[in-house]
Design an enzyme around this catalytic site. Structure first.
Site, PDB file in Angstrom:
ATOM      1  N   HIS A  36      47.542  47.696  35.856  1.00 16.65           N
ATOM      2  CA  HIS A  36      47.071  46.226  35.206  1.00 16.65           C
ATOM      3  C   HIS A  36      47.554  45.082  35.622  1.00 16.65           C
ATOM      4  O   HIS A  36      46.892  44.345  35.812  1.00 16.65           O
ATOM      5  CB  HIS A  36      47.141  46.815  33.486  1.00 16.65           C
ATOM      6  CG  HIS A  36      46.822  45.909  32.536  1.00 16.65           C
ATOM      7  ND1 HIS A  36      47.935  44.735  32.011  1.00 16.65           N
ATOM      8  CD2 HIS A  36      45.399  45.575  31.913  1.00 16.65           C
ATOM      9  CE1 HIS A  36      47.182  44.225  31.457  1.00 16.65           C
ATOM     10  NE2 HIS A  36      45.650  44.083  31.003  1.00 16.65           N
ATOM     11  N   GLU A  70      45.509  44.288  38.681  1.00 18.41           N
ATOM     12  CA  GLU A  70      44.560  43.133  37.723  1.00 18.41           C
ATOM     13  C   GLU A  70      44.143  42.378  38.081  1.00 18.41           C
ATOM     14  O   GLU A  70      43.162  41.229  38.010  1.00 18.41           O
ATOM     15  CB  GLU A  70      43.481  44.505  36.809  1.00 18.41           C
ATOM     16  CG  GLU A  70      42.641  43.703  36.821  1.00 18.41           C
ATOM     17  CD  GLU A  70      41.985  43.681  35.174  1.00 18.41           C
ATOM     18  OE1 GLU A  70      41.813  42.590  34.445  1.00 18.41           O
ATOM     19  OE2 GLU A  70      42.991  45.273  34.274  1.00 18.41           O
ATOM     20  N   HIS A  71      45.352  41.373  37.302  1.00 16.09           N
ATOM     21  CA  HIS A  71      45.618  40.045  36.363  1.00 16.09           C
ATOM     22  C   HIS A  71      46.173  39.478  37.831  1.00 16.09           C
ATOM     23  O   HIS A  71      44.997  38.115  38.111  1.00 16.09           O
ATOM     24  CB  HIS A  71      46.681  40.147  35.532  1.00 16.09           C
ATOM     25  CG  HIS A  71      45.960  40.053  34.552  1.00 16.09           C
ATOM     26  ND1 HIS A  71      46.882  39.064  33.396  1.00 16.09           N
ATOM     27  CD2 HIS A  71      45.896  41.760  33.637  1.00 16.09           C
ATOM     28  CE1 HIS A  71      46.049  40.109  32.346  1.00 16.09           C
ATOM     29  NE2 HIS A  71      45.623  40.637  32.826  1.00 16.09           N
ATOM     30  N   GLU A  79      49.792  39.706  26.412  1.00 20.83           N
ATOM     31  CA  GLU A  79      48.276  40.821  26.093  1.00 20.83           C
ATOM     32  C   GLU A  79      49.051  42.374  24.829  1.00 20.83           C
ATOM     33  O   GLU A  79      48.113  42.681  24.200  1.00 20.83           O
ATOM     34  CB  GLU A  79      48.605  41.430  26.889  1.00 20.83           C
ATOM     35  CG  GLU A  79      46.730  42.393  26.459  1.00 20.83           C
ATOM     36  CD  GLU A  79      45.847  42.006  28.207  1.00 20.83           C
ATOM     37  OE1 GLU A  79      45.059  42.840  28.147  1.00 20.83           O
ATOM     38  OE2 GLU A  79      46.351  41.460  29.152  1.00 20.83           O
TER      39      GLU A  79
END
Length: 430
Positions: free
Chosen positions: A67, A70-71, A143
């Site tokens: 994840h 991905e960022h 997040e």
């Protein structure tokens, strides 16, 4: 280029694998005004133990790194804002990470040639520095804080932690604050070089496109780039038992109505062997079972509402690893323990009438036809097939039509509901 008919749905799948290993799938639909393109790697939150590309020994990377990666792919060395570039071209872009894949996408029909090149280029141009990695950690921590306020997310996270013993499915895709803080630039490059090779990735384009021109565009883009020889990533195998780690969990949050999340754990490979059915077919039968038992028009839900055991419809979902299949139920209830006990009573009753099965089967066929009319649903169906099955199910409609009551009963009778776990999220005590 292969040309395959998706039988019964009036669709053609064009597929080609380039010299560098990148697989391309195009499903044209002239009646659609839009275009939906996805660029996916077979790398997700589950994949934290592996042998890196060019190495010989197994390593472990921090949970949440897929994840995080991905960022970071949206940050380019040039300083250009990737999302702004897509926006200027009249489309929207996004990305998402799940247990077994990371997907980058754009949605829109204008400037398609520019956008497909932009999609390929920014995902294939990693730029990680110590400074921009540190900056991203704070963003992802925020997040994580946001998910901590969602009782359904918390219930699901705790359920997965309790149901799995050793498989990384028990770890949140986003990771924890501690694991995110430990991620380094070197970790990101290790994962990128191992999993972001074209041989481990695929492009899917659905919508109003010319398939031959689309594949040629992608081919020309890739011919300009140089990649190392592809070696399929070697992942650590996990001997996950069918038993659960923890049977029950109770959490308090700032909510008004308690919430129940409950999961049943099945030995998927044992089911395949005993029933002589493939994984996709077993999952469809289990989905029909869950819908009949706990869906929005089920007798169980009607009675539960009348008795005020639940205040809303219940949601159900399936989750599968290589060896395990989970059936997960979620719902609001003023008495979660009574609802849990009633669910356990309900799964013991395996009697389902043929007419009920046939009605749900027709509903699934209708959903299948709808999927073929929707460029987003079709793209996601192809993507899911590649990740979970390793190929595209071109006999989709026919496979739905082949579902039969006799095999359905065999599946239901074989399901062992003794391995379960539940999590209740309760209001904080005053």
């Amino acid at each position: 280029m292969n040309k395959l008919e998706i039988k019964g749905l009036d669709l053609i799948l064009y597929e080609e694998t380039l010299a560098n290993g990148l697989s391309i799938y195009v499903i044209p639909k002239e009646s659609s005004k839009g275009i939906y393109a996805t660029f996916t790697t077979k790398f997700g939150g589950h994949d934290i133990d592996f042998i890196p590309s060019g190495k010989e020994e197994m390593v472990s990377v921090p949970p949440g790194i897929a994840h995080f990666l991905e960022h970071k792919m949206f940050e380019q060395e040039s300083g250009e804002d990737v999302m702004s570039l897509f926006s200027k071209n009249g489309v929207s872009c996004n990305a998402n990470t799940s247990s077994y894949k990371t997907c980058y996408l754009f949605d829109g029909s204008s400037h398609f040639d520019e956008n497909i090149n932009l999609l390929l280029d920014y995902v294939q141009q990693p730029y990680f520095t110590d400074e921009n990695v540190e900056k991203e950690k704070h963003i992802i921590e925020q997040e994580i804080d946001m998910t901590a306020d969602n009782p359904y997310s918390i219930g699901y996270f705790h359920l997965m932690e309790n149901m799995f013993v050793c498989d990384p499915s028990r770890i949140r895709v986003i990771g924890s604050k501690e694991s995110v803080q430990s991620i380094t630039k070197e970790d990101l490059y290790t994962c990128y070089e191992t999993f972001y090779h074209p041989g481990n990735m695929f492009v899917i384009v659905t919508g109003n496109v010319d398939p031959e021109k689309t594949i040629e565009l992608i081919r020309k883009n890739q011919e300009k780039k140089t990649f190392k020889e592809f070696k399929k990533p070697i992942l650590k195998p996990y001997d996950e038992p069918v038993t659960v780690l923890k049977k029950e969990d109770y959490i308090e949050m700032n909510i008004t109505v308690p919430k129940l999340t409950m999961g049943f754990k099945f030995d998927l490979r044992k089911l395949e062997k005993e029933l002589k059915l493939d994984e996709a077919t077993i999952r469809r039968y289990v989905a029909i079972y869950a819908n009949l038992k706990f869906g929005s028009v089920s007798l169980f839900l009607e009675n539960a509402k009348q008795e005020e055991l639940t205040t809303s419809d219940m949601d159900y979902s399936l989750y599968a690893t290589d060896d395990i299949l989970l059936l997960i139920l979620e719902g609001d209830s003023k008495n979660t323990i009574s609802l849990k006990e009633r669910i356990l009573e309900e799964v013991k009753n395996k009697k389902i009438e043929k007419r009920e099965f046939e009605l749900k089967k027709r509903g699934m066929i209708a959903t299948c036809i709808y999927t073929s009319e929707n460029i987003y649903s079709m793209n996601q169906k192809v993507l899911g097939d590649i990740i979970s099955l390793g190929n595209v199910e071109v006999d989709l409609l026919e496979n739905y039509k082949k579902l039969n009551y006799e095999d359905f009963l065999k599946v239901v009778q074989t399901l062992d509901f003794t391995n379960y776990s539940f999590v209740t999220v309760n209001p904080k005590k005053k």
